[in-house]
Design a protein around this motif. Structure first.
Motif, PDB file in Angstrom:
ATOM      1  N   GLY A   1     -27.140  82.023 -60.054  1.00  0.00           N
ATOM      2  CA  GLY A   1     -26.869  83.132 -60.952  1.00  0.00           C
ATOM      3  C   GLY A   1     -26.669  82.799 -62.414  1.00  0.00           C
ATOM      4  N   VAL A   2     -26.978  81.562 -62.828  1.00  0.00           N
ATOM      5  CA  VAL A   2     -26.770  81.210 -64.232  1.00  0.00           C
ATOM      6  C   VAL A   2     -28.024  81.331 -65.086  1.00  0.00           C
ATOM      7  N   GLY A   3     -29.173  81.658 -64.448  1.00  0.00           N
ATOM      8  CA  GLY A   3     -30.379  81.892 -65.230  1.00  0.00           C
ATOM      9  C   GLY A   3     -31.419  80.792 -65.183  1.00  0.00           C
ATOM     10  N   LYS A   4     -31.379  79.944 -64.169  1.00  0.00           N
ATOM     11  CA  LYS A   4     -32.370  78.864 -64.082  1.00  0.00           C
ATOM     12  C   LYS A   4     -33.787  79.410 -64.003  1.00  0.00           C
ATOM     13  N   THR A   5     -34.016  80.358 -63.112  1.00  0.00           N
ATOM     14  CA  THR A   5     -35.355  80.916 -62.926  1.00  0.00           C
ATOM     15  C   THR A   5     -35.813  81.646 -64.181  1.00  0.00           C
TER      16      THR A   5
ATOM     17  N   VAL B   1     -39.466  68.650 -66.908  1.00  0.00           N
ATOM     18  CA  VAL B   1     -38.254  69.372 -67.282  1.00  0.00           C
ATOM     19  C   VAL B   1     -37.572  69.835 -66.010  1.00  0.00           C
ATOM     20  N   LEU B   2     -36.313  69.480 -65.859  1.00  0.00           N
ATOM     21  CA  LEU B   2     -35.507  69.957 -64.741  1.00  0.00           C
ATOM     22  C   LEU B   2     -34.490  70.948 -65.270  1.00  0.00           C
ATOM     23  N   VAL B   3     -34.418  72.093 -64.649  1.00  0.00           N
ATOM     24  CA  VAL B   3     -33.423  73.102 -65.008  1.00  0.00           C
ATOM     25  C   VAL B   3     -32.527  73.246 -63.791  1.00  0.00           C
ATOM     26  N   THR B   4     -31.258  72.903 -63.938  1.00  0.00           N
ATOM     27  CA  THR B   4     -30.350  72.889 -62.797  1.00  0.00           C
ATOM     28  C   THR B   4     -29.093  73.700 -63.098  1.00  0.00           C
ATOM     29  N   GLY B   5     -28.367  74.014 -62.047  1.00  0.00           N
ATOM     30  CA  GLY B   5     -27.106  74.721 -62.200  1.00  0.00           C
ATOM     31  C   GLY B   5     -26.820  75.570 -60.985  1.00  0.00           C
ATOM     32  N   PRO B   6     -25.645  76.175 -60.950  1.00  0.00           N
ATOM     33  CA  PRO B   6     -25.269  76.999 -59.790  1.00  0.00           C
ATOM     34  C   PRO B   6     -26.029  78.325 -59.760  1.00  0.00           C
TER      35      PRO B   6
ATOM     36  N   ASP C   1     -52.962  74.845 -71.035  1.00  0.00           N
ATOM     37  CA  ASP C   1     -52.678  73.609 -70.306  1.00  0.00           C
ATOM     38  C   ASP C   1     -52.382  73.906 -68.844  1.00  0.00           C
ATOM     39  N   MET C   2     -52.410  72.865 -68.054  1.00  0.00           N
ATOM     40  CA  MET C   2     -52.060  72.951 -66.642  1.00  0.00           C
ATOM     41  C   MET C   2     -50.542  72.842 -66.528  1.00  0.00           C
ATOM     42  N   ILE C   3     -49.949  73.755 -65.767  1.00  0.00           N
ATOM     43  CA  ILE C   3     -48.506  73.739 -65.530  1.00  0.00           C
ATOM     44  C   ILE C   3     -48.297  73.651 -64.029  1.00  0.00           C
ATOM     45  N   ILE C   4     -47.468  72.709 -63.612  1.00  0.00           N
ATOM     46  CA  ILE C   4     -47.113  72.599 -62.196  1.00  0.00           C
ATOM     47  C   ILE C   4     -45.639  72.942 -62.086  1.00  0.00           C
ATOM     48  N   SER C   5     -45.352  73.946 -61.294  1.00  0.00           N
ATOM     49  CA  SER C   5     -43.972  74.375 -61.089  1.00  0.00           C
ATOM     50  C   SER C   5     -43.678  74.360 -59.597  1.00  0.00           C
ATOM     51  N   ILE C   6     -42.570  73.746 -59.220  1.00  0.00           N
ATOM     52  CA  ILE C   6     -42.174  73.711 -57.816  1.00  0.00           C
ATOM     53  C   ILE C   6     -41.102  74.767 -57.632  1.00  0.00           C
ATOM     54  N   GLU C   7     -41.491  75.869 -57.019  1.00  0.00           N
ATOM     55  CA  GLU C   7     -40.563  76.981 -56.819  1.00  0.00           C
ATOM     56  C   GLU C   7     -40.958  77.703 -55.536  1.00  0.00           C
ATOM     57  N   ASP C   8     -39.973  77.955 -54.692  1.00  0.00           N
ATOM     58  CA  ASP C   8     -40.235  78.676 -53.445  1.00  0.00           C
ATOM     59  C   ASP C   8     -39.066  79.586 -53.134  1.00  0.00           C
ATOM     60  N   PRO C   9     -39.228  80.882 -53.127  1.00  0.00           N
ATOM     61  CA  PRO C   9     -40.473  81.575 -53.412  1.00  0.00           C
ATOM     62  C   PRO C   9     -40.700  81.681 -54.919  1.00  0.00           C
ATOM     63  N   ILE C  10     -41.942  81.898 -55.316  1.00  0.00           N
ATOM     64  CA  ILE C  10     -42.248  82.131 -56.726  1.00  0.00           C
ATOM     65  C   ILE C  10     -41.641  83.470 -57.104  1.00  0.00           C
TER      66      ILE C  10
END
Length: 165
Positions: free
Chosen positions: A133-137, A126-131, A153-162
């Protein structure tokens, strides 16, 4: 004026952001609009002192080398903040983005039902994209939270910083 007081004001006013900049009072973003606080104007030394009060010596060195620094701040009993420290017109300034401690539920975000359906799929990407301040995180945190509540389940999230913990 202490930074902790300014962060508490940000939380109390339900602002999403706090901006510390030279020659203006602290600025809050409330419902998407920048609002000057009723506090006194910050001078060059004020902004640097407030911002440096949360930096480690190592972070100060990195900032003074690169003139930009991203970090997160967590103080006991308060929401967390994602921070960008930068130089503007030769002055140390910062933007603080508030990350609430409580993760909202998908239902509270008024997202289409298909978002919950995607979260309930057994696997996928799942990709969540946008400019900014729109609420992606916030959306991703709500999706991950739904998975954590309903499955093991195992969840892999690519986020920096968490952001949300």
């Amino acid at each position: 004026m202490e930074l902790k007081q300014l962060l508490m004001l940000t939380i109390e006013k339900k602002a999403s952001d706090l901006h510390l900049t030279e020659n203006t009072p602290p600025i809050l973003r409330i419902d998407g609009r920048l609002t000057l606080s009723d506090l006194p104007k910050l001078h060059r030394d004020d902004t640097k002192t407030l911002i440096y009060s949360i930096l480690t010596n190592e972070q100060k060195e990195v900032f003074e080398k690169n003139w930009e620094l991203d970090l997160s701040v967590a103080m006991a009993g308060m929401d967390r903040f994602r921070v960008n420290v930068h130089i503007q017109r030769g002055c140390v300034e910062a933007a603080f983005r508030r990350i609430p401690l409580e993760i909202p539920r998908l239902e509270d975000l008024n997202l289409p039902a298909v978002v919950a359906e995607l979260a309930r799929k057994p696997n996928g990407l799942v990709l969540v994209t946008g400019p900014t301040g729109v609420g992606k995180t916030t959306t991703m945190a709500a999706i991950v939270n739904l998975i954590n509540v309903e499955r093991q389940d195992m969840i892999i999230s690519i986020e920096d910083p968490i952001e949300f913990l």
